[in-house]
Design a protein around this motif. Structure first.
Motif, mmCIF file in Angstrom:
data_model
loop_
_atom_site.group_PDB
_atom_site.id
_atom_site.type_symbol
_atom_site.label_atom_id
_atom_site.label_comp_id
_atom_site.label_asym_id
_atom_site.label_seq_id
_atom_site.Cartn_x
_atom_site.Cartn_y
_atom_site.Cartn_z
ATOM 1 N N MET A 84 0.820 -1.206 0.000
ATOM 2 C CA MET A 84 0.000 0.000 0.000
ATOM 3 C C MET A 84 0.856 1.259 0.000
ATOM 4 O O MET A 84 0.557 2.231 -0.696
ATOM 5 C CB MET A 84 -0.952 -0.016 1.197
ATOM 6 N N LEU A 85 1.939 1.245 0.761
ATOM 7 C CA LEU A 85 2.826 2.407 0.768
ATOM 8 C C LEU A 85 3.494 2.576 -0.594
ATOM 9 O O LEU A 85 3.652 3.701 -1.084
ATOM 10 C CB LEU A 85 3.874 2.258 1.868
ATOM 11 N N GLU A 86 3.871 1.458 -1.230
ATOM 12 C CA GLU A 86 4.454 1.514 -2.570
ATOM 13 C C GLU A 86 3.430 1.988 -3.598
ATOM 14 O O GLU A 86 3.781 2.615 -4.597
ATOM 15 C CB GLU A 86 4.976 0.131 -2.975
ATOM 16 N N GLY A 87 2.167 1.671 -3.361
ATOM 17 C CA GLY A 87 1.103 2.013 -4.298
ATOM 18 C C GLY A 87 0.495 3.387 -4.091
ATOM 19 O O GLY A 87 -0.592 3.665 -4.606
ATOM 20 N N THR A 115 -3.943 2.723 10.573
ATOM 21 C CA THR A 115 -3.319 1.404 10.505
ATOM 22 C C THR A 115 -1.970 1.476 9.792
ATOM 23 O O THR A 115 -1.000 0.845 10.204
ATOM 24 C CB THR A 115 -4.241 0.410 9.775
ATOM 25 N N LEU A 116 -1.898 2.259 8.726
ATOM 26 C CA LEU A 116 -0.649 2.385 7.974
ATOM 27 C C LEU A 116 0.463 3.036 8.789
ATOM 28 O O LEU A 116 1.638 2.724 8.603
ATOM 29 C CB LEU A 116 -0.884 3.204 6.699
ATOM 30 N N CYS A 117 0.102 3.939 9.679
ATOM 31 C CA CYS A 117 1.132 4.685 10.408
ATOM 32 C C CYS A 117 1.710 3.906 11.579
ATOM 33 O O CYS A 117 2.745 4.293 12.126
ATOM 34 C CB CYS A 117 0.590 6.034 10.885
ATOM 35 N N LYS A 153 -4.014 10.533 16.793
ATOM 36 C CA LYS A 153 -2.963 9.516 16.816
ATOM 37 C C LYS A 153 -2.097 9.585 15.559
ATOM 38 O O LYS A 153 -0.878 9.406 15.615
ATOM 39 C CB LYS A 153 -3.590 8.129 16.953
ATOM 40 N N ILE A 154 -2.739 9.837 14.411
ATOM 41 C CA ILE A 154 -1.981 9.939 13.160
ATOM 42 C C ILE A 154 -1.066 11.160 13.192
ATOM 43 O O ILE A 154 0.108 11.091 12.809
ATOM 44 C CB ILE A 154 -2.928 10.027 11.950
#
Length: 203
Positions: A84-87, A115-117, A153-154
């Motif tokens: 996801m980070l690459e995309g 969730t990503l962070c 939180k982010i």
């Protein structure tokens, strides 16, 4: 979940992307959500190219709230988070927040970003590149209490603060909140109907 092992991921992704029926796409999204609850199926989704398909649908605005629920599960596994980070998931999600849209989709966008962070130093740089902090501040000002908590939180992660806890009971509460925001109860996810979207009987 046996159906994941039997090769259901690819046909469901095809139905989600190619079906002309809104109801069929809704069924496919719900089925993929159930599959993505199983950790091993998240890796299968990544290997099947699901991340690119799902992010493309978020960008186009098709079944966004339900697609985001799947992405939030996929982002919880290392392979999924990396893909996801690459995309350009951060840029796409921040762009979707910048557009506005319905409250459920905005809250689910925030949940995926949260969730990503988690435990990912790369997220901070990517978020800075796309101007995430400014957009998130605007979302925080206009959002409900749940959104404000997640955005806080982010922003802490972007500014280099401590990692937020996101395990066990906290994760369960987040999922309940996301489903409620999407107008879907746990029972409806398991086999009921909502707004014309019927969950396939095998799920």
């Amino acid at each position: 979940m046996v159906i994941g092992v039997l090769g259901a991921v690819e046909p469901l992704l095809h139905a989600l992307r190619a079906s002309e029926s809104e109801r069929a796409r809704g069924d496919a999204a719900l089925a993929l959500y159930h599959l993505s609850l199983i950790p091993s199926n998240r890796t299968r989704l990544v290997k099947a190219g699901a991340v690119g398909i799902l992010l493309s649908m978020v960008r186009s605005g098709d079944s966004v709230s339900r697609i985001l629920l799947v992405l939030c599960n996929v982002a919880a596994c290392p392979d999924g988070k990396g893909a996801m980070l690459e995309g350009n998931a951060v840029g796409i999600l921040v762009g979707k927040l910048r557009e506005g849209g319905d409250e459920a989709a905005r809250e689910n966008c925030v949940a995926v970003l949260l969730t990503l962070c988690q435990g990912n130093l790369r997220f901070r740089g990517l978020a800075s590149e796309v101007g995430a902090e400014e957009v998130l501040k605007e979302v925080e000002e206009s959002g409900n209490a749940r959104v404000k908590e997640k955005v806080g939180k982010i922003l802490e992660a972007i500014r280099g603060g401590g990692e937020s806890e996101f395990g066990g009971n906290v994760e369960a509460r987040e999922w309940n909140r996301m489903m409620e925001a999407s107008g879907l109860s746990r029972t409806q996810f398991q086999g009921g109907q909502n707004g014309g979207f019927a969950c396939s009987s095998q799920f």
